[in-house]
Design a protein around this motif. Structure first.
Motif, mmCIF file in Angstrom:
data_model
loop_
_atom_site.group_PDB
_atom_site.id
_atom_site.type_symbol
_atom_site.label_atom_id
_atom_site.label_comp_id
_atom_site.label_asym_id
_atom_site.label_seq_id
_atom_site.Cartn_x
_atom_site.Cartn_y
_atom_site.Cartn_z
ATOM 1 N N HIS A 23 -103.230 -15.276 13.626
ATOM 2 C CA HIS A 23 -101.789 -16.460 13.869
ATOM 3 C C HIS A 23 -101.178 -16.150 12.597
ATOM 4 O O HIS A 23 -99.998 -16.308 12.798
ATOM 5 C CB HIS A 23 -102.859 -17.631 14.176
ATOM 6 N N ASP A 24 -101.775 -16.282 11.538
ATOM 7 C CA ASP A 24 -101.076 -16.300 10.307
ATOM 8 C C ASP A 24 -100.271 -15.164 10.115
ATOM 9 O O ASP A 24 -99.373 -15.371 9.141
ATOM 10 C CB ASP A 24 -102.102 -16.333 9.058
ATOM 11 N N PHE A 25 -100.435 -14.233 10.635
ATOM 12 C CA PHE A 25 -99.661 -13.206 10.175
ATOM 13 C C PHE A 25 -98.321 -13.165 11.221
ATOM 14 O O PHE A 25 -97.605 -12.262 10.852
ATOM 15 C CB PHE A 25 -100.422 -11.693 10.682
ATOM 16 N N LEU A 26 -98.339 -13.955 12.037
ATOM 17 C CA LEU A 26 -97.371 -13.740 13.143
ATOM 18 C C LEU A 26 -95.961 -14.648 12.821
ATOM 19 O O LEU A 26 -94.932 -14.736 13.537
ATOM 20 C CB LEU A 26 -97.843 -14.271 14.367
ATOM 21 N N GLN A 27 -95.959 -15.317 11.778
ATOM 22 C CA GLN A 27 -94.651 -15.888 11.359
ATOM 23 C C GLN A 27 -93.680 -15.194 10.514
ATOM 24 O O GLN A 27 -92.426 -15.549 10.788
ATOM 25 C CB GLN A 27 -94.859 -17.154 10.549
ATOM 26 N N GLN A 28 -93.971 -14.249 10.071
ATOM 27 C CA GLN A 28 -92.983 -13.329 9.328
ATOM 28 C C GLN A 28 -93.131 -12.026 9.623
ATOM 29 O O GLN A 28 -94.059 -11.297 9.577
ATOM 30 C CB GLN A 28 -93.260 -13.626 7.954
ATOM 31 N N ILE A 29 -91.997 -11.274 9.697
ATOM 32 C CA ILE A 29 -91.910 -9.682 10.026
ATOM 33 C C ILE A 29 -91.018 -9.225 8.944
ATOM 34 O O ILE A 29 -89.943 -9.538 8.793
ATOM 35 C CB ILE A 29 -91.385 -9.375 11.458
ATOM 36 N N ILE A 30 -91.648 -8.211 8.267
ATOM 37 C CA ILE A 30 -90.961 -7.330 7.293
ATOM 38 C C ILE A 30 -90.313 -5.993 7.857
ATOM 39 O O ILE A 30 -91.211 -5.429 8.443
ATOM 40 C CB ILE A 30 -91.868 -7.194 6.103
ATOM 41 N N THR A 31 -88.941 -6.245 7.913
ATOM 42 C CA THR A 31 -88.451 -5.059 8.799
ATOM 43 C C THR A 31 -88.055 -4.009 7.537
ATOM 44 O O THR A 31 -88.064 -4.292 6.240
ATOM 45 C CB THR A 31 -87.315 -5.356 9.404
ATOM 46 N N THR A 32 -88.037 -2.829 7.813
ATOM 47 C CA THR A 32 -87.606 -1.666 6.955
ATOM 48 C C THR A 32 -86.275 -1.026 7.230
ATOM 49 O O THR A 32 -85.857 -0.985 8.515
ATOM 50 C CB THR A 32 -88.742 -0.671 6.808
ATOM 51 N N ALA A 33 -85.586 -0.314 6.418
ATOM 52 C CA ALA A 33 -84.369 0.382 6.893
ATOM 53 C C ALA A 33 -84.719 1.346 7.393
ATOM 54 O O ALA A 33 -85.367 2.326 7.166
ATOM 55 C CB ALA A 33 -83.614 0.757 5.469
ATOM 56 N N GLN A 34 -83.901 1.685 8.345
ATOM 57 C CA GLN A 34 -84.313 2.968 9.587
ATOM 58 C C GLN A 34 -83.060 3.734 9.946
ATOM 59 O O GLN A 34 -81.953 2.770 9.804
ATOM 60 C CB GLN A 34 -85.031 2.480 10.639
ATOM 61 N N ALA A 35 -82.924 4.939 10.063
ATOM 62 C CA ALA A 35 -81.949 5.514 10.364
ATOM 63 C C ALA A 35 -81.123 4.845 11.551
ATOM 64 O O ALA A 35 -79.918 5.042 11.685
ATOM 65 C CB ALA A 35 -82.329 7.014 10.856
ATOM 66 N N GLY A 36 -81.866 4.243 12.558
ATOM 67 C CA GLY A 36 -81.224 3.472 13.510
ATOM 68 C C GLY A 36 -80.769 4.276 14.780
ATOM 69 O O GLY A 36 -79.611 4.356 15.024
ATOM 70 N N SER A 37 -81.894 5.000 15.513
ATOM 71 C CA SER A 37 -81.702 5.580 16.537
ATOM 72 C C SER A 37 -81.421 4.571 17.696
ATOM 73 O O SER A 37 -81.274 5.124 18.713
ATOM 74 C CB SER A 37 -82.956 6.577 16.824
ATOM 75 N N GLY A 38 -81.624 3.153 17.454
ATOM 76 C CA GLY A 38 -81.732 2.435 18.589
ATOM 77 C C GLY A 38 -83.088 2.014 19.013
ATOM 78 O O GLY A 38 -83.333 0.783 19.158
ATOM 79 N N ILE A 39 -84.032 2.970 18.688
ATOM 80 C CA ILE A 39 -85.369 2.440 19.244
ATOM 81 C C ILE A 39 -85.989 1.300 18.182
ATOM 82 O O ILE A 39 -86.748 0.620 18.584
ATOM 83 C CB ILE A 39 -86.446 3.865 19.482
ATOM 84 N N TYR A 40 -85.655 1.797 17.039
ATOM 85 C CA TYR A 40 -86.206 0.891 15.976
ATOM 86 C C TYR A 40 -85.566 -0.609 16.181
ATOM 87 O O TYR A 40 -86.423 -1.646 16.133
ATOM 88 C CB TYR A 40 -85.738 1.110 14.477
#
Ligand code: BDP
Length: 685
Positions: A23-40
């Motif tokens: 449960h404790d892990f579910l409050q924050q999501i760290i995203t990363t820079a991606q080329a951005g194909s849409g799938i990310y």
């Protein structure tokens, strides 16, 4: 509605105890820079929505953080991710695999979802959510998954007028009145369902390509096709189209479709160029040629390698493939001719062509030699061509298995096919390995299946038929999963985290294929269905027809002699060990007896029963077992939502009527033919 949400329910309340440490892990999501194909973007969105649907709280997305969190990205996109992946692991993941792993680095304790590609990442997200919902996650999570098959496809037999050939769940979600529904939210929701179980390819029109569908590869429809491809692309799914082999003629451009004609070759090259202009990652063409009155190379005295290669040349510059179906047989057979055997046809047509196909041709072979019956042996063509790519075709839509009125969970059937050892290269040459390209080194291989969805609110007509689509995807990602496990997983995700209810639903699913087999055509002989509709009994409906589908019942016995010694010789198409197994009456498995042998009604099965008594008994048992299923389902009242509960009750009552009709028609028919009464005197004359 809950039916619409299928196995991706909103407002899912999981077992909180099981989820505690996560449960404790579910409050924050760290995203990363991606080329951005849409799938990310899709992956992040799915993760956010998925978590919110479970915890009721929307997690915060940030670019950096501390404490406990989730992070997702492709390998190479952030040091947090790279430090949690061992050297060499990225290679093993391939283009679609992923890792879900807890990493403890003091200040930072996080669960990483990573793939080598964004597609892998998307699968990681769906798997993570599935584990979360089914209580399969611990805070020591460390999961690595790589799909067994490269091509994991569905085929739609949808027509542009909105009808669906062999569809039992309403109209098409892709077309209405010759228009593509390219802005429909439903298409996206379908893409989600497919991606969540790992499907990566879809052919969106019927293999029987008629007038309007022939134009899907023209500028008239390509802009809409492209929009649909965009929707699927964001979910990692490639689009394919079925094409009409006679398209150059039917579109009014040429007077021939001869694959060796230079103009025809040029025509297809231009068409391929057009298609790739609109859909740069287009998957390729699916072709039903010279089959059931569809045009094909035979018209010009050419063979199927000539036909397939011509299309393959056109697609080659773009990396496209030709999925060439092997469902080729004489559908104008004279039933008096006992030497022609439809079961032999695919092997007889294609086996001699091994080595002649280009490497972007893939032969698409139905699991059995006839046509998706409740019981068939495995097609002997599977694995029989060392130098030709192959893909196995299953049928999720329940054409011959109850048409989504009757429950019939097909995962156990497909598993039997996958586990069948062809012995082509010695022991262990299972269909499972062949379709993975591990027995012969195929360039392209995998599994495909005819979809079972339509625009019914719950997608599949019968709620329980959703399990076949779900299970298909799960099975072809990992064929080692058991049918029971898939059934339980599906039931939990679909009906909510009530373990006892899920167990009951899984039991009902697991019993369903054997039950359906019991009350329909016996011992592998197949057919006996109403012509054309294929639902309900009509024992002689196809007996004197041109379709090559006979049971040969007379007053002495029943079954098709496909032996080498006295029959059609079909049994010789298998490798020696299997060929002998089927050839020999003593060793031929009971469930396939009448597929391979014509025997007297008094023949004794390995079970000790005579064939006739087996027929009587199984038909009574089948009906009794449907009654038991109904009472087990009734026990779920209150445990699952009323709407789906009642809907399934209605279907089960209809199934019971169907089962009784089969029982009575079959039993009386064979009593009259054989004049051998039922030992228990239940069968009326
Ligand atoms: C049979 C269906 C027919 C399909 C055909 C096929 O009855 O509607 O067109 O298969 O696979 O099962 O091409």
């Amino acid at each position: 509605s809950k039916g619409y949400q299928a196995w991706l329910q909103n407002g899912f309340e999981p077992d909180h105890a099981a989820m505690g440490p996560i449960h404790d892990f579910l409050q924050q999501i760290i995203t990363t820079a991606q080329a951005g194909s849409g799938i990310y973007q899709t992956a992040v969105q799915e993760l956010v929505d998925g978590i919110r649907s479970i915890t009721g709280q929307k997690p915060v997305c940030m670019e950096s953080g501390s404490g406990r969190y989730l992070t997702l990205g492709t390998i190479g996109s952030s040091s947090f991710i790279d430090q949690s992946i061992e050297a060499g692991e990225a290679e093993r993941l391939g283009d679609e695999g992923f890792v879900i792993r807890k990493v403890d680095r003091g200040e930072h304790v996080y669960i990483v979802l990573a793939g080598k590609t964004e597609k892998g990442l998307l699968y990681a997200v769906f798997h993570f959510l599935r584990l979360l919902k089914t209580g399969g996650l611990t805070d020591q999570v460390d999961v690595t998954e790589v799909p067994k098959y490269r091509l994991r496809m569905v085929n739609h037999w949808d027509n542009m007028d909105g009808s669906v050939e062999r569809g039992y769940a309403g109209q098409s979600i892709f077309y209405r009145n010759d228009v593509l529904l390219s802005r429909s939210a439903r298409v996206r929701d379908y893409a989600r369902l497919l991606a969540s179980v790992g499907i990566n390819g879809i052919a969106i029109n019927n293999v029987n390509v008629h007038r309007h569908e022939t134009r899907l590869i023209t500028e008239v429809y390509l802009p809409d096709v492209a929009r649909i491809a965009d929707i699927f692309r964001n979910y990692g799914i490639r689009l394919y189209l079925s094409v009409n082999f006679a398209a150059p003629i039917e579109l009014g451009d040429l007077r021939t479709a001869d694959p060796l004609d230079a103009d025809v070759q040029k025509w297809w090259k231009e068409k391929a160029a057009d298609v790739y202009c609109y859909v740069p990652d287009f998957g390729g063409f699916l072709v039903k040629a010279d089959s059931e009155n569809r045009p094909g190379p035979f018209t010009y005295g050419r063979d199927h390698a000539d036909g397939a290669n011509m299309l393959a040349e056109a697609l080659k510059p773009y990396g496209g493939i030709v999925l060439w179906r092997c469902f080729v047989y004489n559908c104008h057979q004279d039933w008096r001719d006992r030497t022609t055997d439809r079961a032999r046809a695919a092997y007889d047509h294609f086996k001699p062509l091994d080595g002649r196909f280009l490497d972007n041709v893939v032969l698409q072979i139905k699991n059995g030699p006839m046509d998706f019956q409740v019981r068939e042996p495995v097609s002997p063509l599977i694995g029989a061509m060392e130098k030709t790519n192959q893909i196995v075709e299953f049928q999720i839509t329940q054409e011959y298995t109850g048409q989504q009125k009757d429950v019939c969970y097909l995962i156990p059937q497909w598993k039997e096919v996958l586990d069948f050892d062809t012995r082509i290269k010695g022991e262990g040459s299972t269909v499972k390995e062949i379709a993975a390209g591990l027995v012969h080194p195929y360039v392209h291989s995998g599994i495909t299946a005819v979809s079972n969805i339509g625009d019914d609110l719950n997608w599949t007509g019968h709620h329980l038929a959703q399990a076949n689509l779900y299970g298909y995807g799960r099975l072809i990602w990992n064929p080692e999963l058991s049918s029971e496990l898939i059934a339980k997983e599906w039931a939990l995700l679909t009906f909510g985290p009530n373990k006892a209810a899920a167990d009951t639903i899984a039991d009902i699913l697991m019993a369903s294929w054997p039950i359906y087999e019991k009350y329909t055509s016996p011992l592998g002989v197949g057919w006996m269905v109403r012509p054309h509709y294929h639902y309900g009994p009509d024992i002689d409906g196809y007996e004197y027809s041109k379709w090559g589908t006979y049971h040969f019942a007379d007053c002495h016995g029943i079954g098709v002699d496909r032996t080498q010694s006295t029959g059609t010789g079909y049994s010789a198409q298998y490798e020696k060990a299997n060929s002998e197994l089927y050839e020999n009456l003593e060793t031929c498995p009971d469930e396939l007896l009448l597929f391979f042998h014509h025997v007297p009604y008094t023949h004794r099965l390995k079970s000790g029963k005579t064939v006739i008594q087996h027929i009587y008994d199984t038909h009574f048992e089948g009906v009794e077992q449907v009654e038991q299923v109904i009472s087990r389902w009734r026990g779920l009242e209150g445990d699952i939502d009323a709407e789906r509960y009642r809907h399934v009750c209605g279907r089960l009552e209809a199934q019971l009527e169907n089962a009784k009709e089969w029982r009575d028609v079959i039993n009386t028919y064979f009593y009259r033919k054989s004049a051998i009464p039922d030992e228990k005197n239940r069968v009326i004359y």
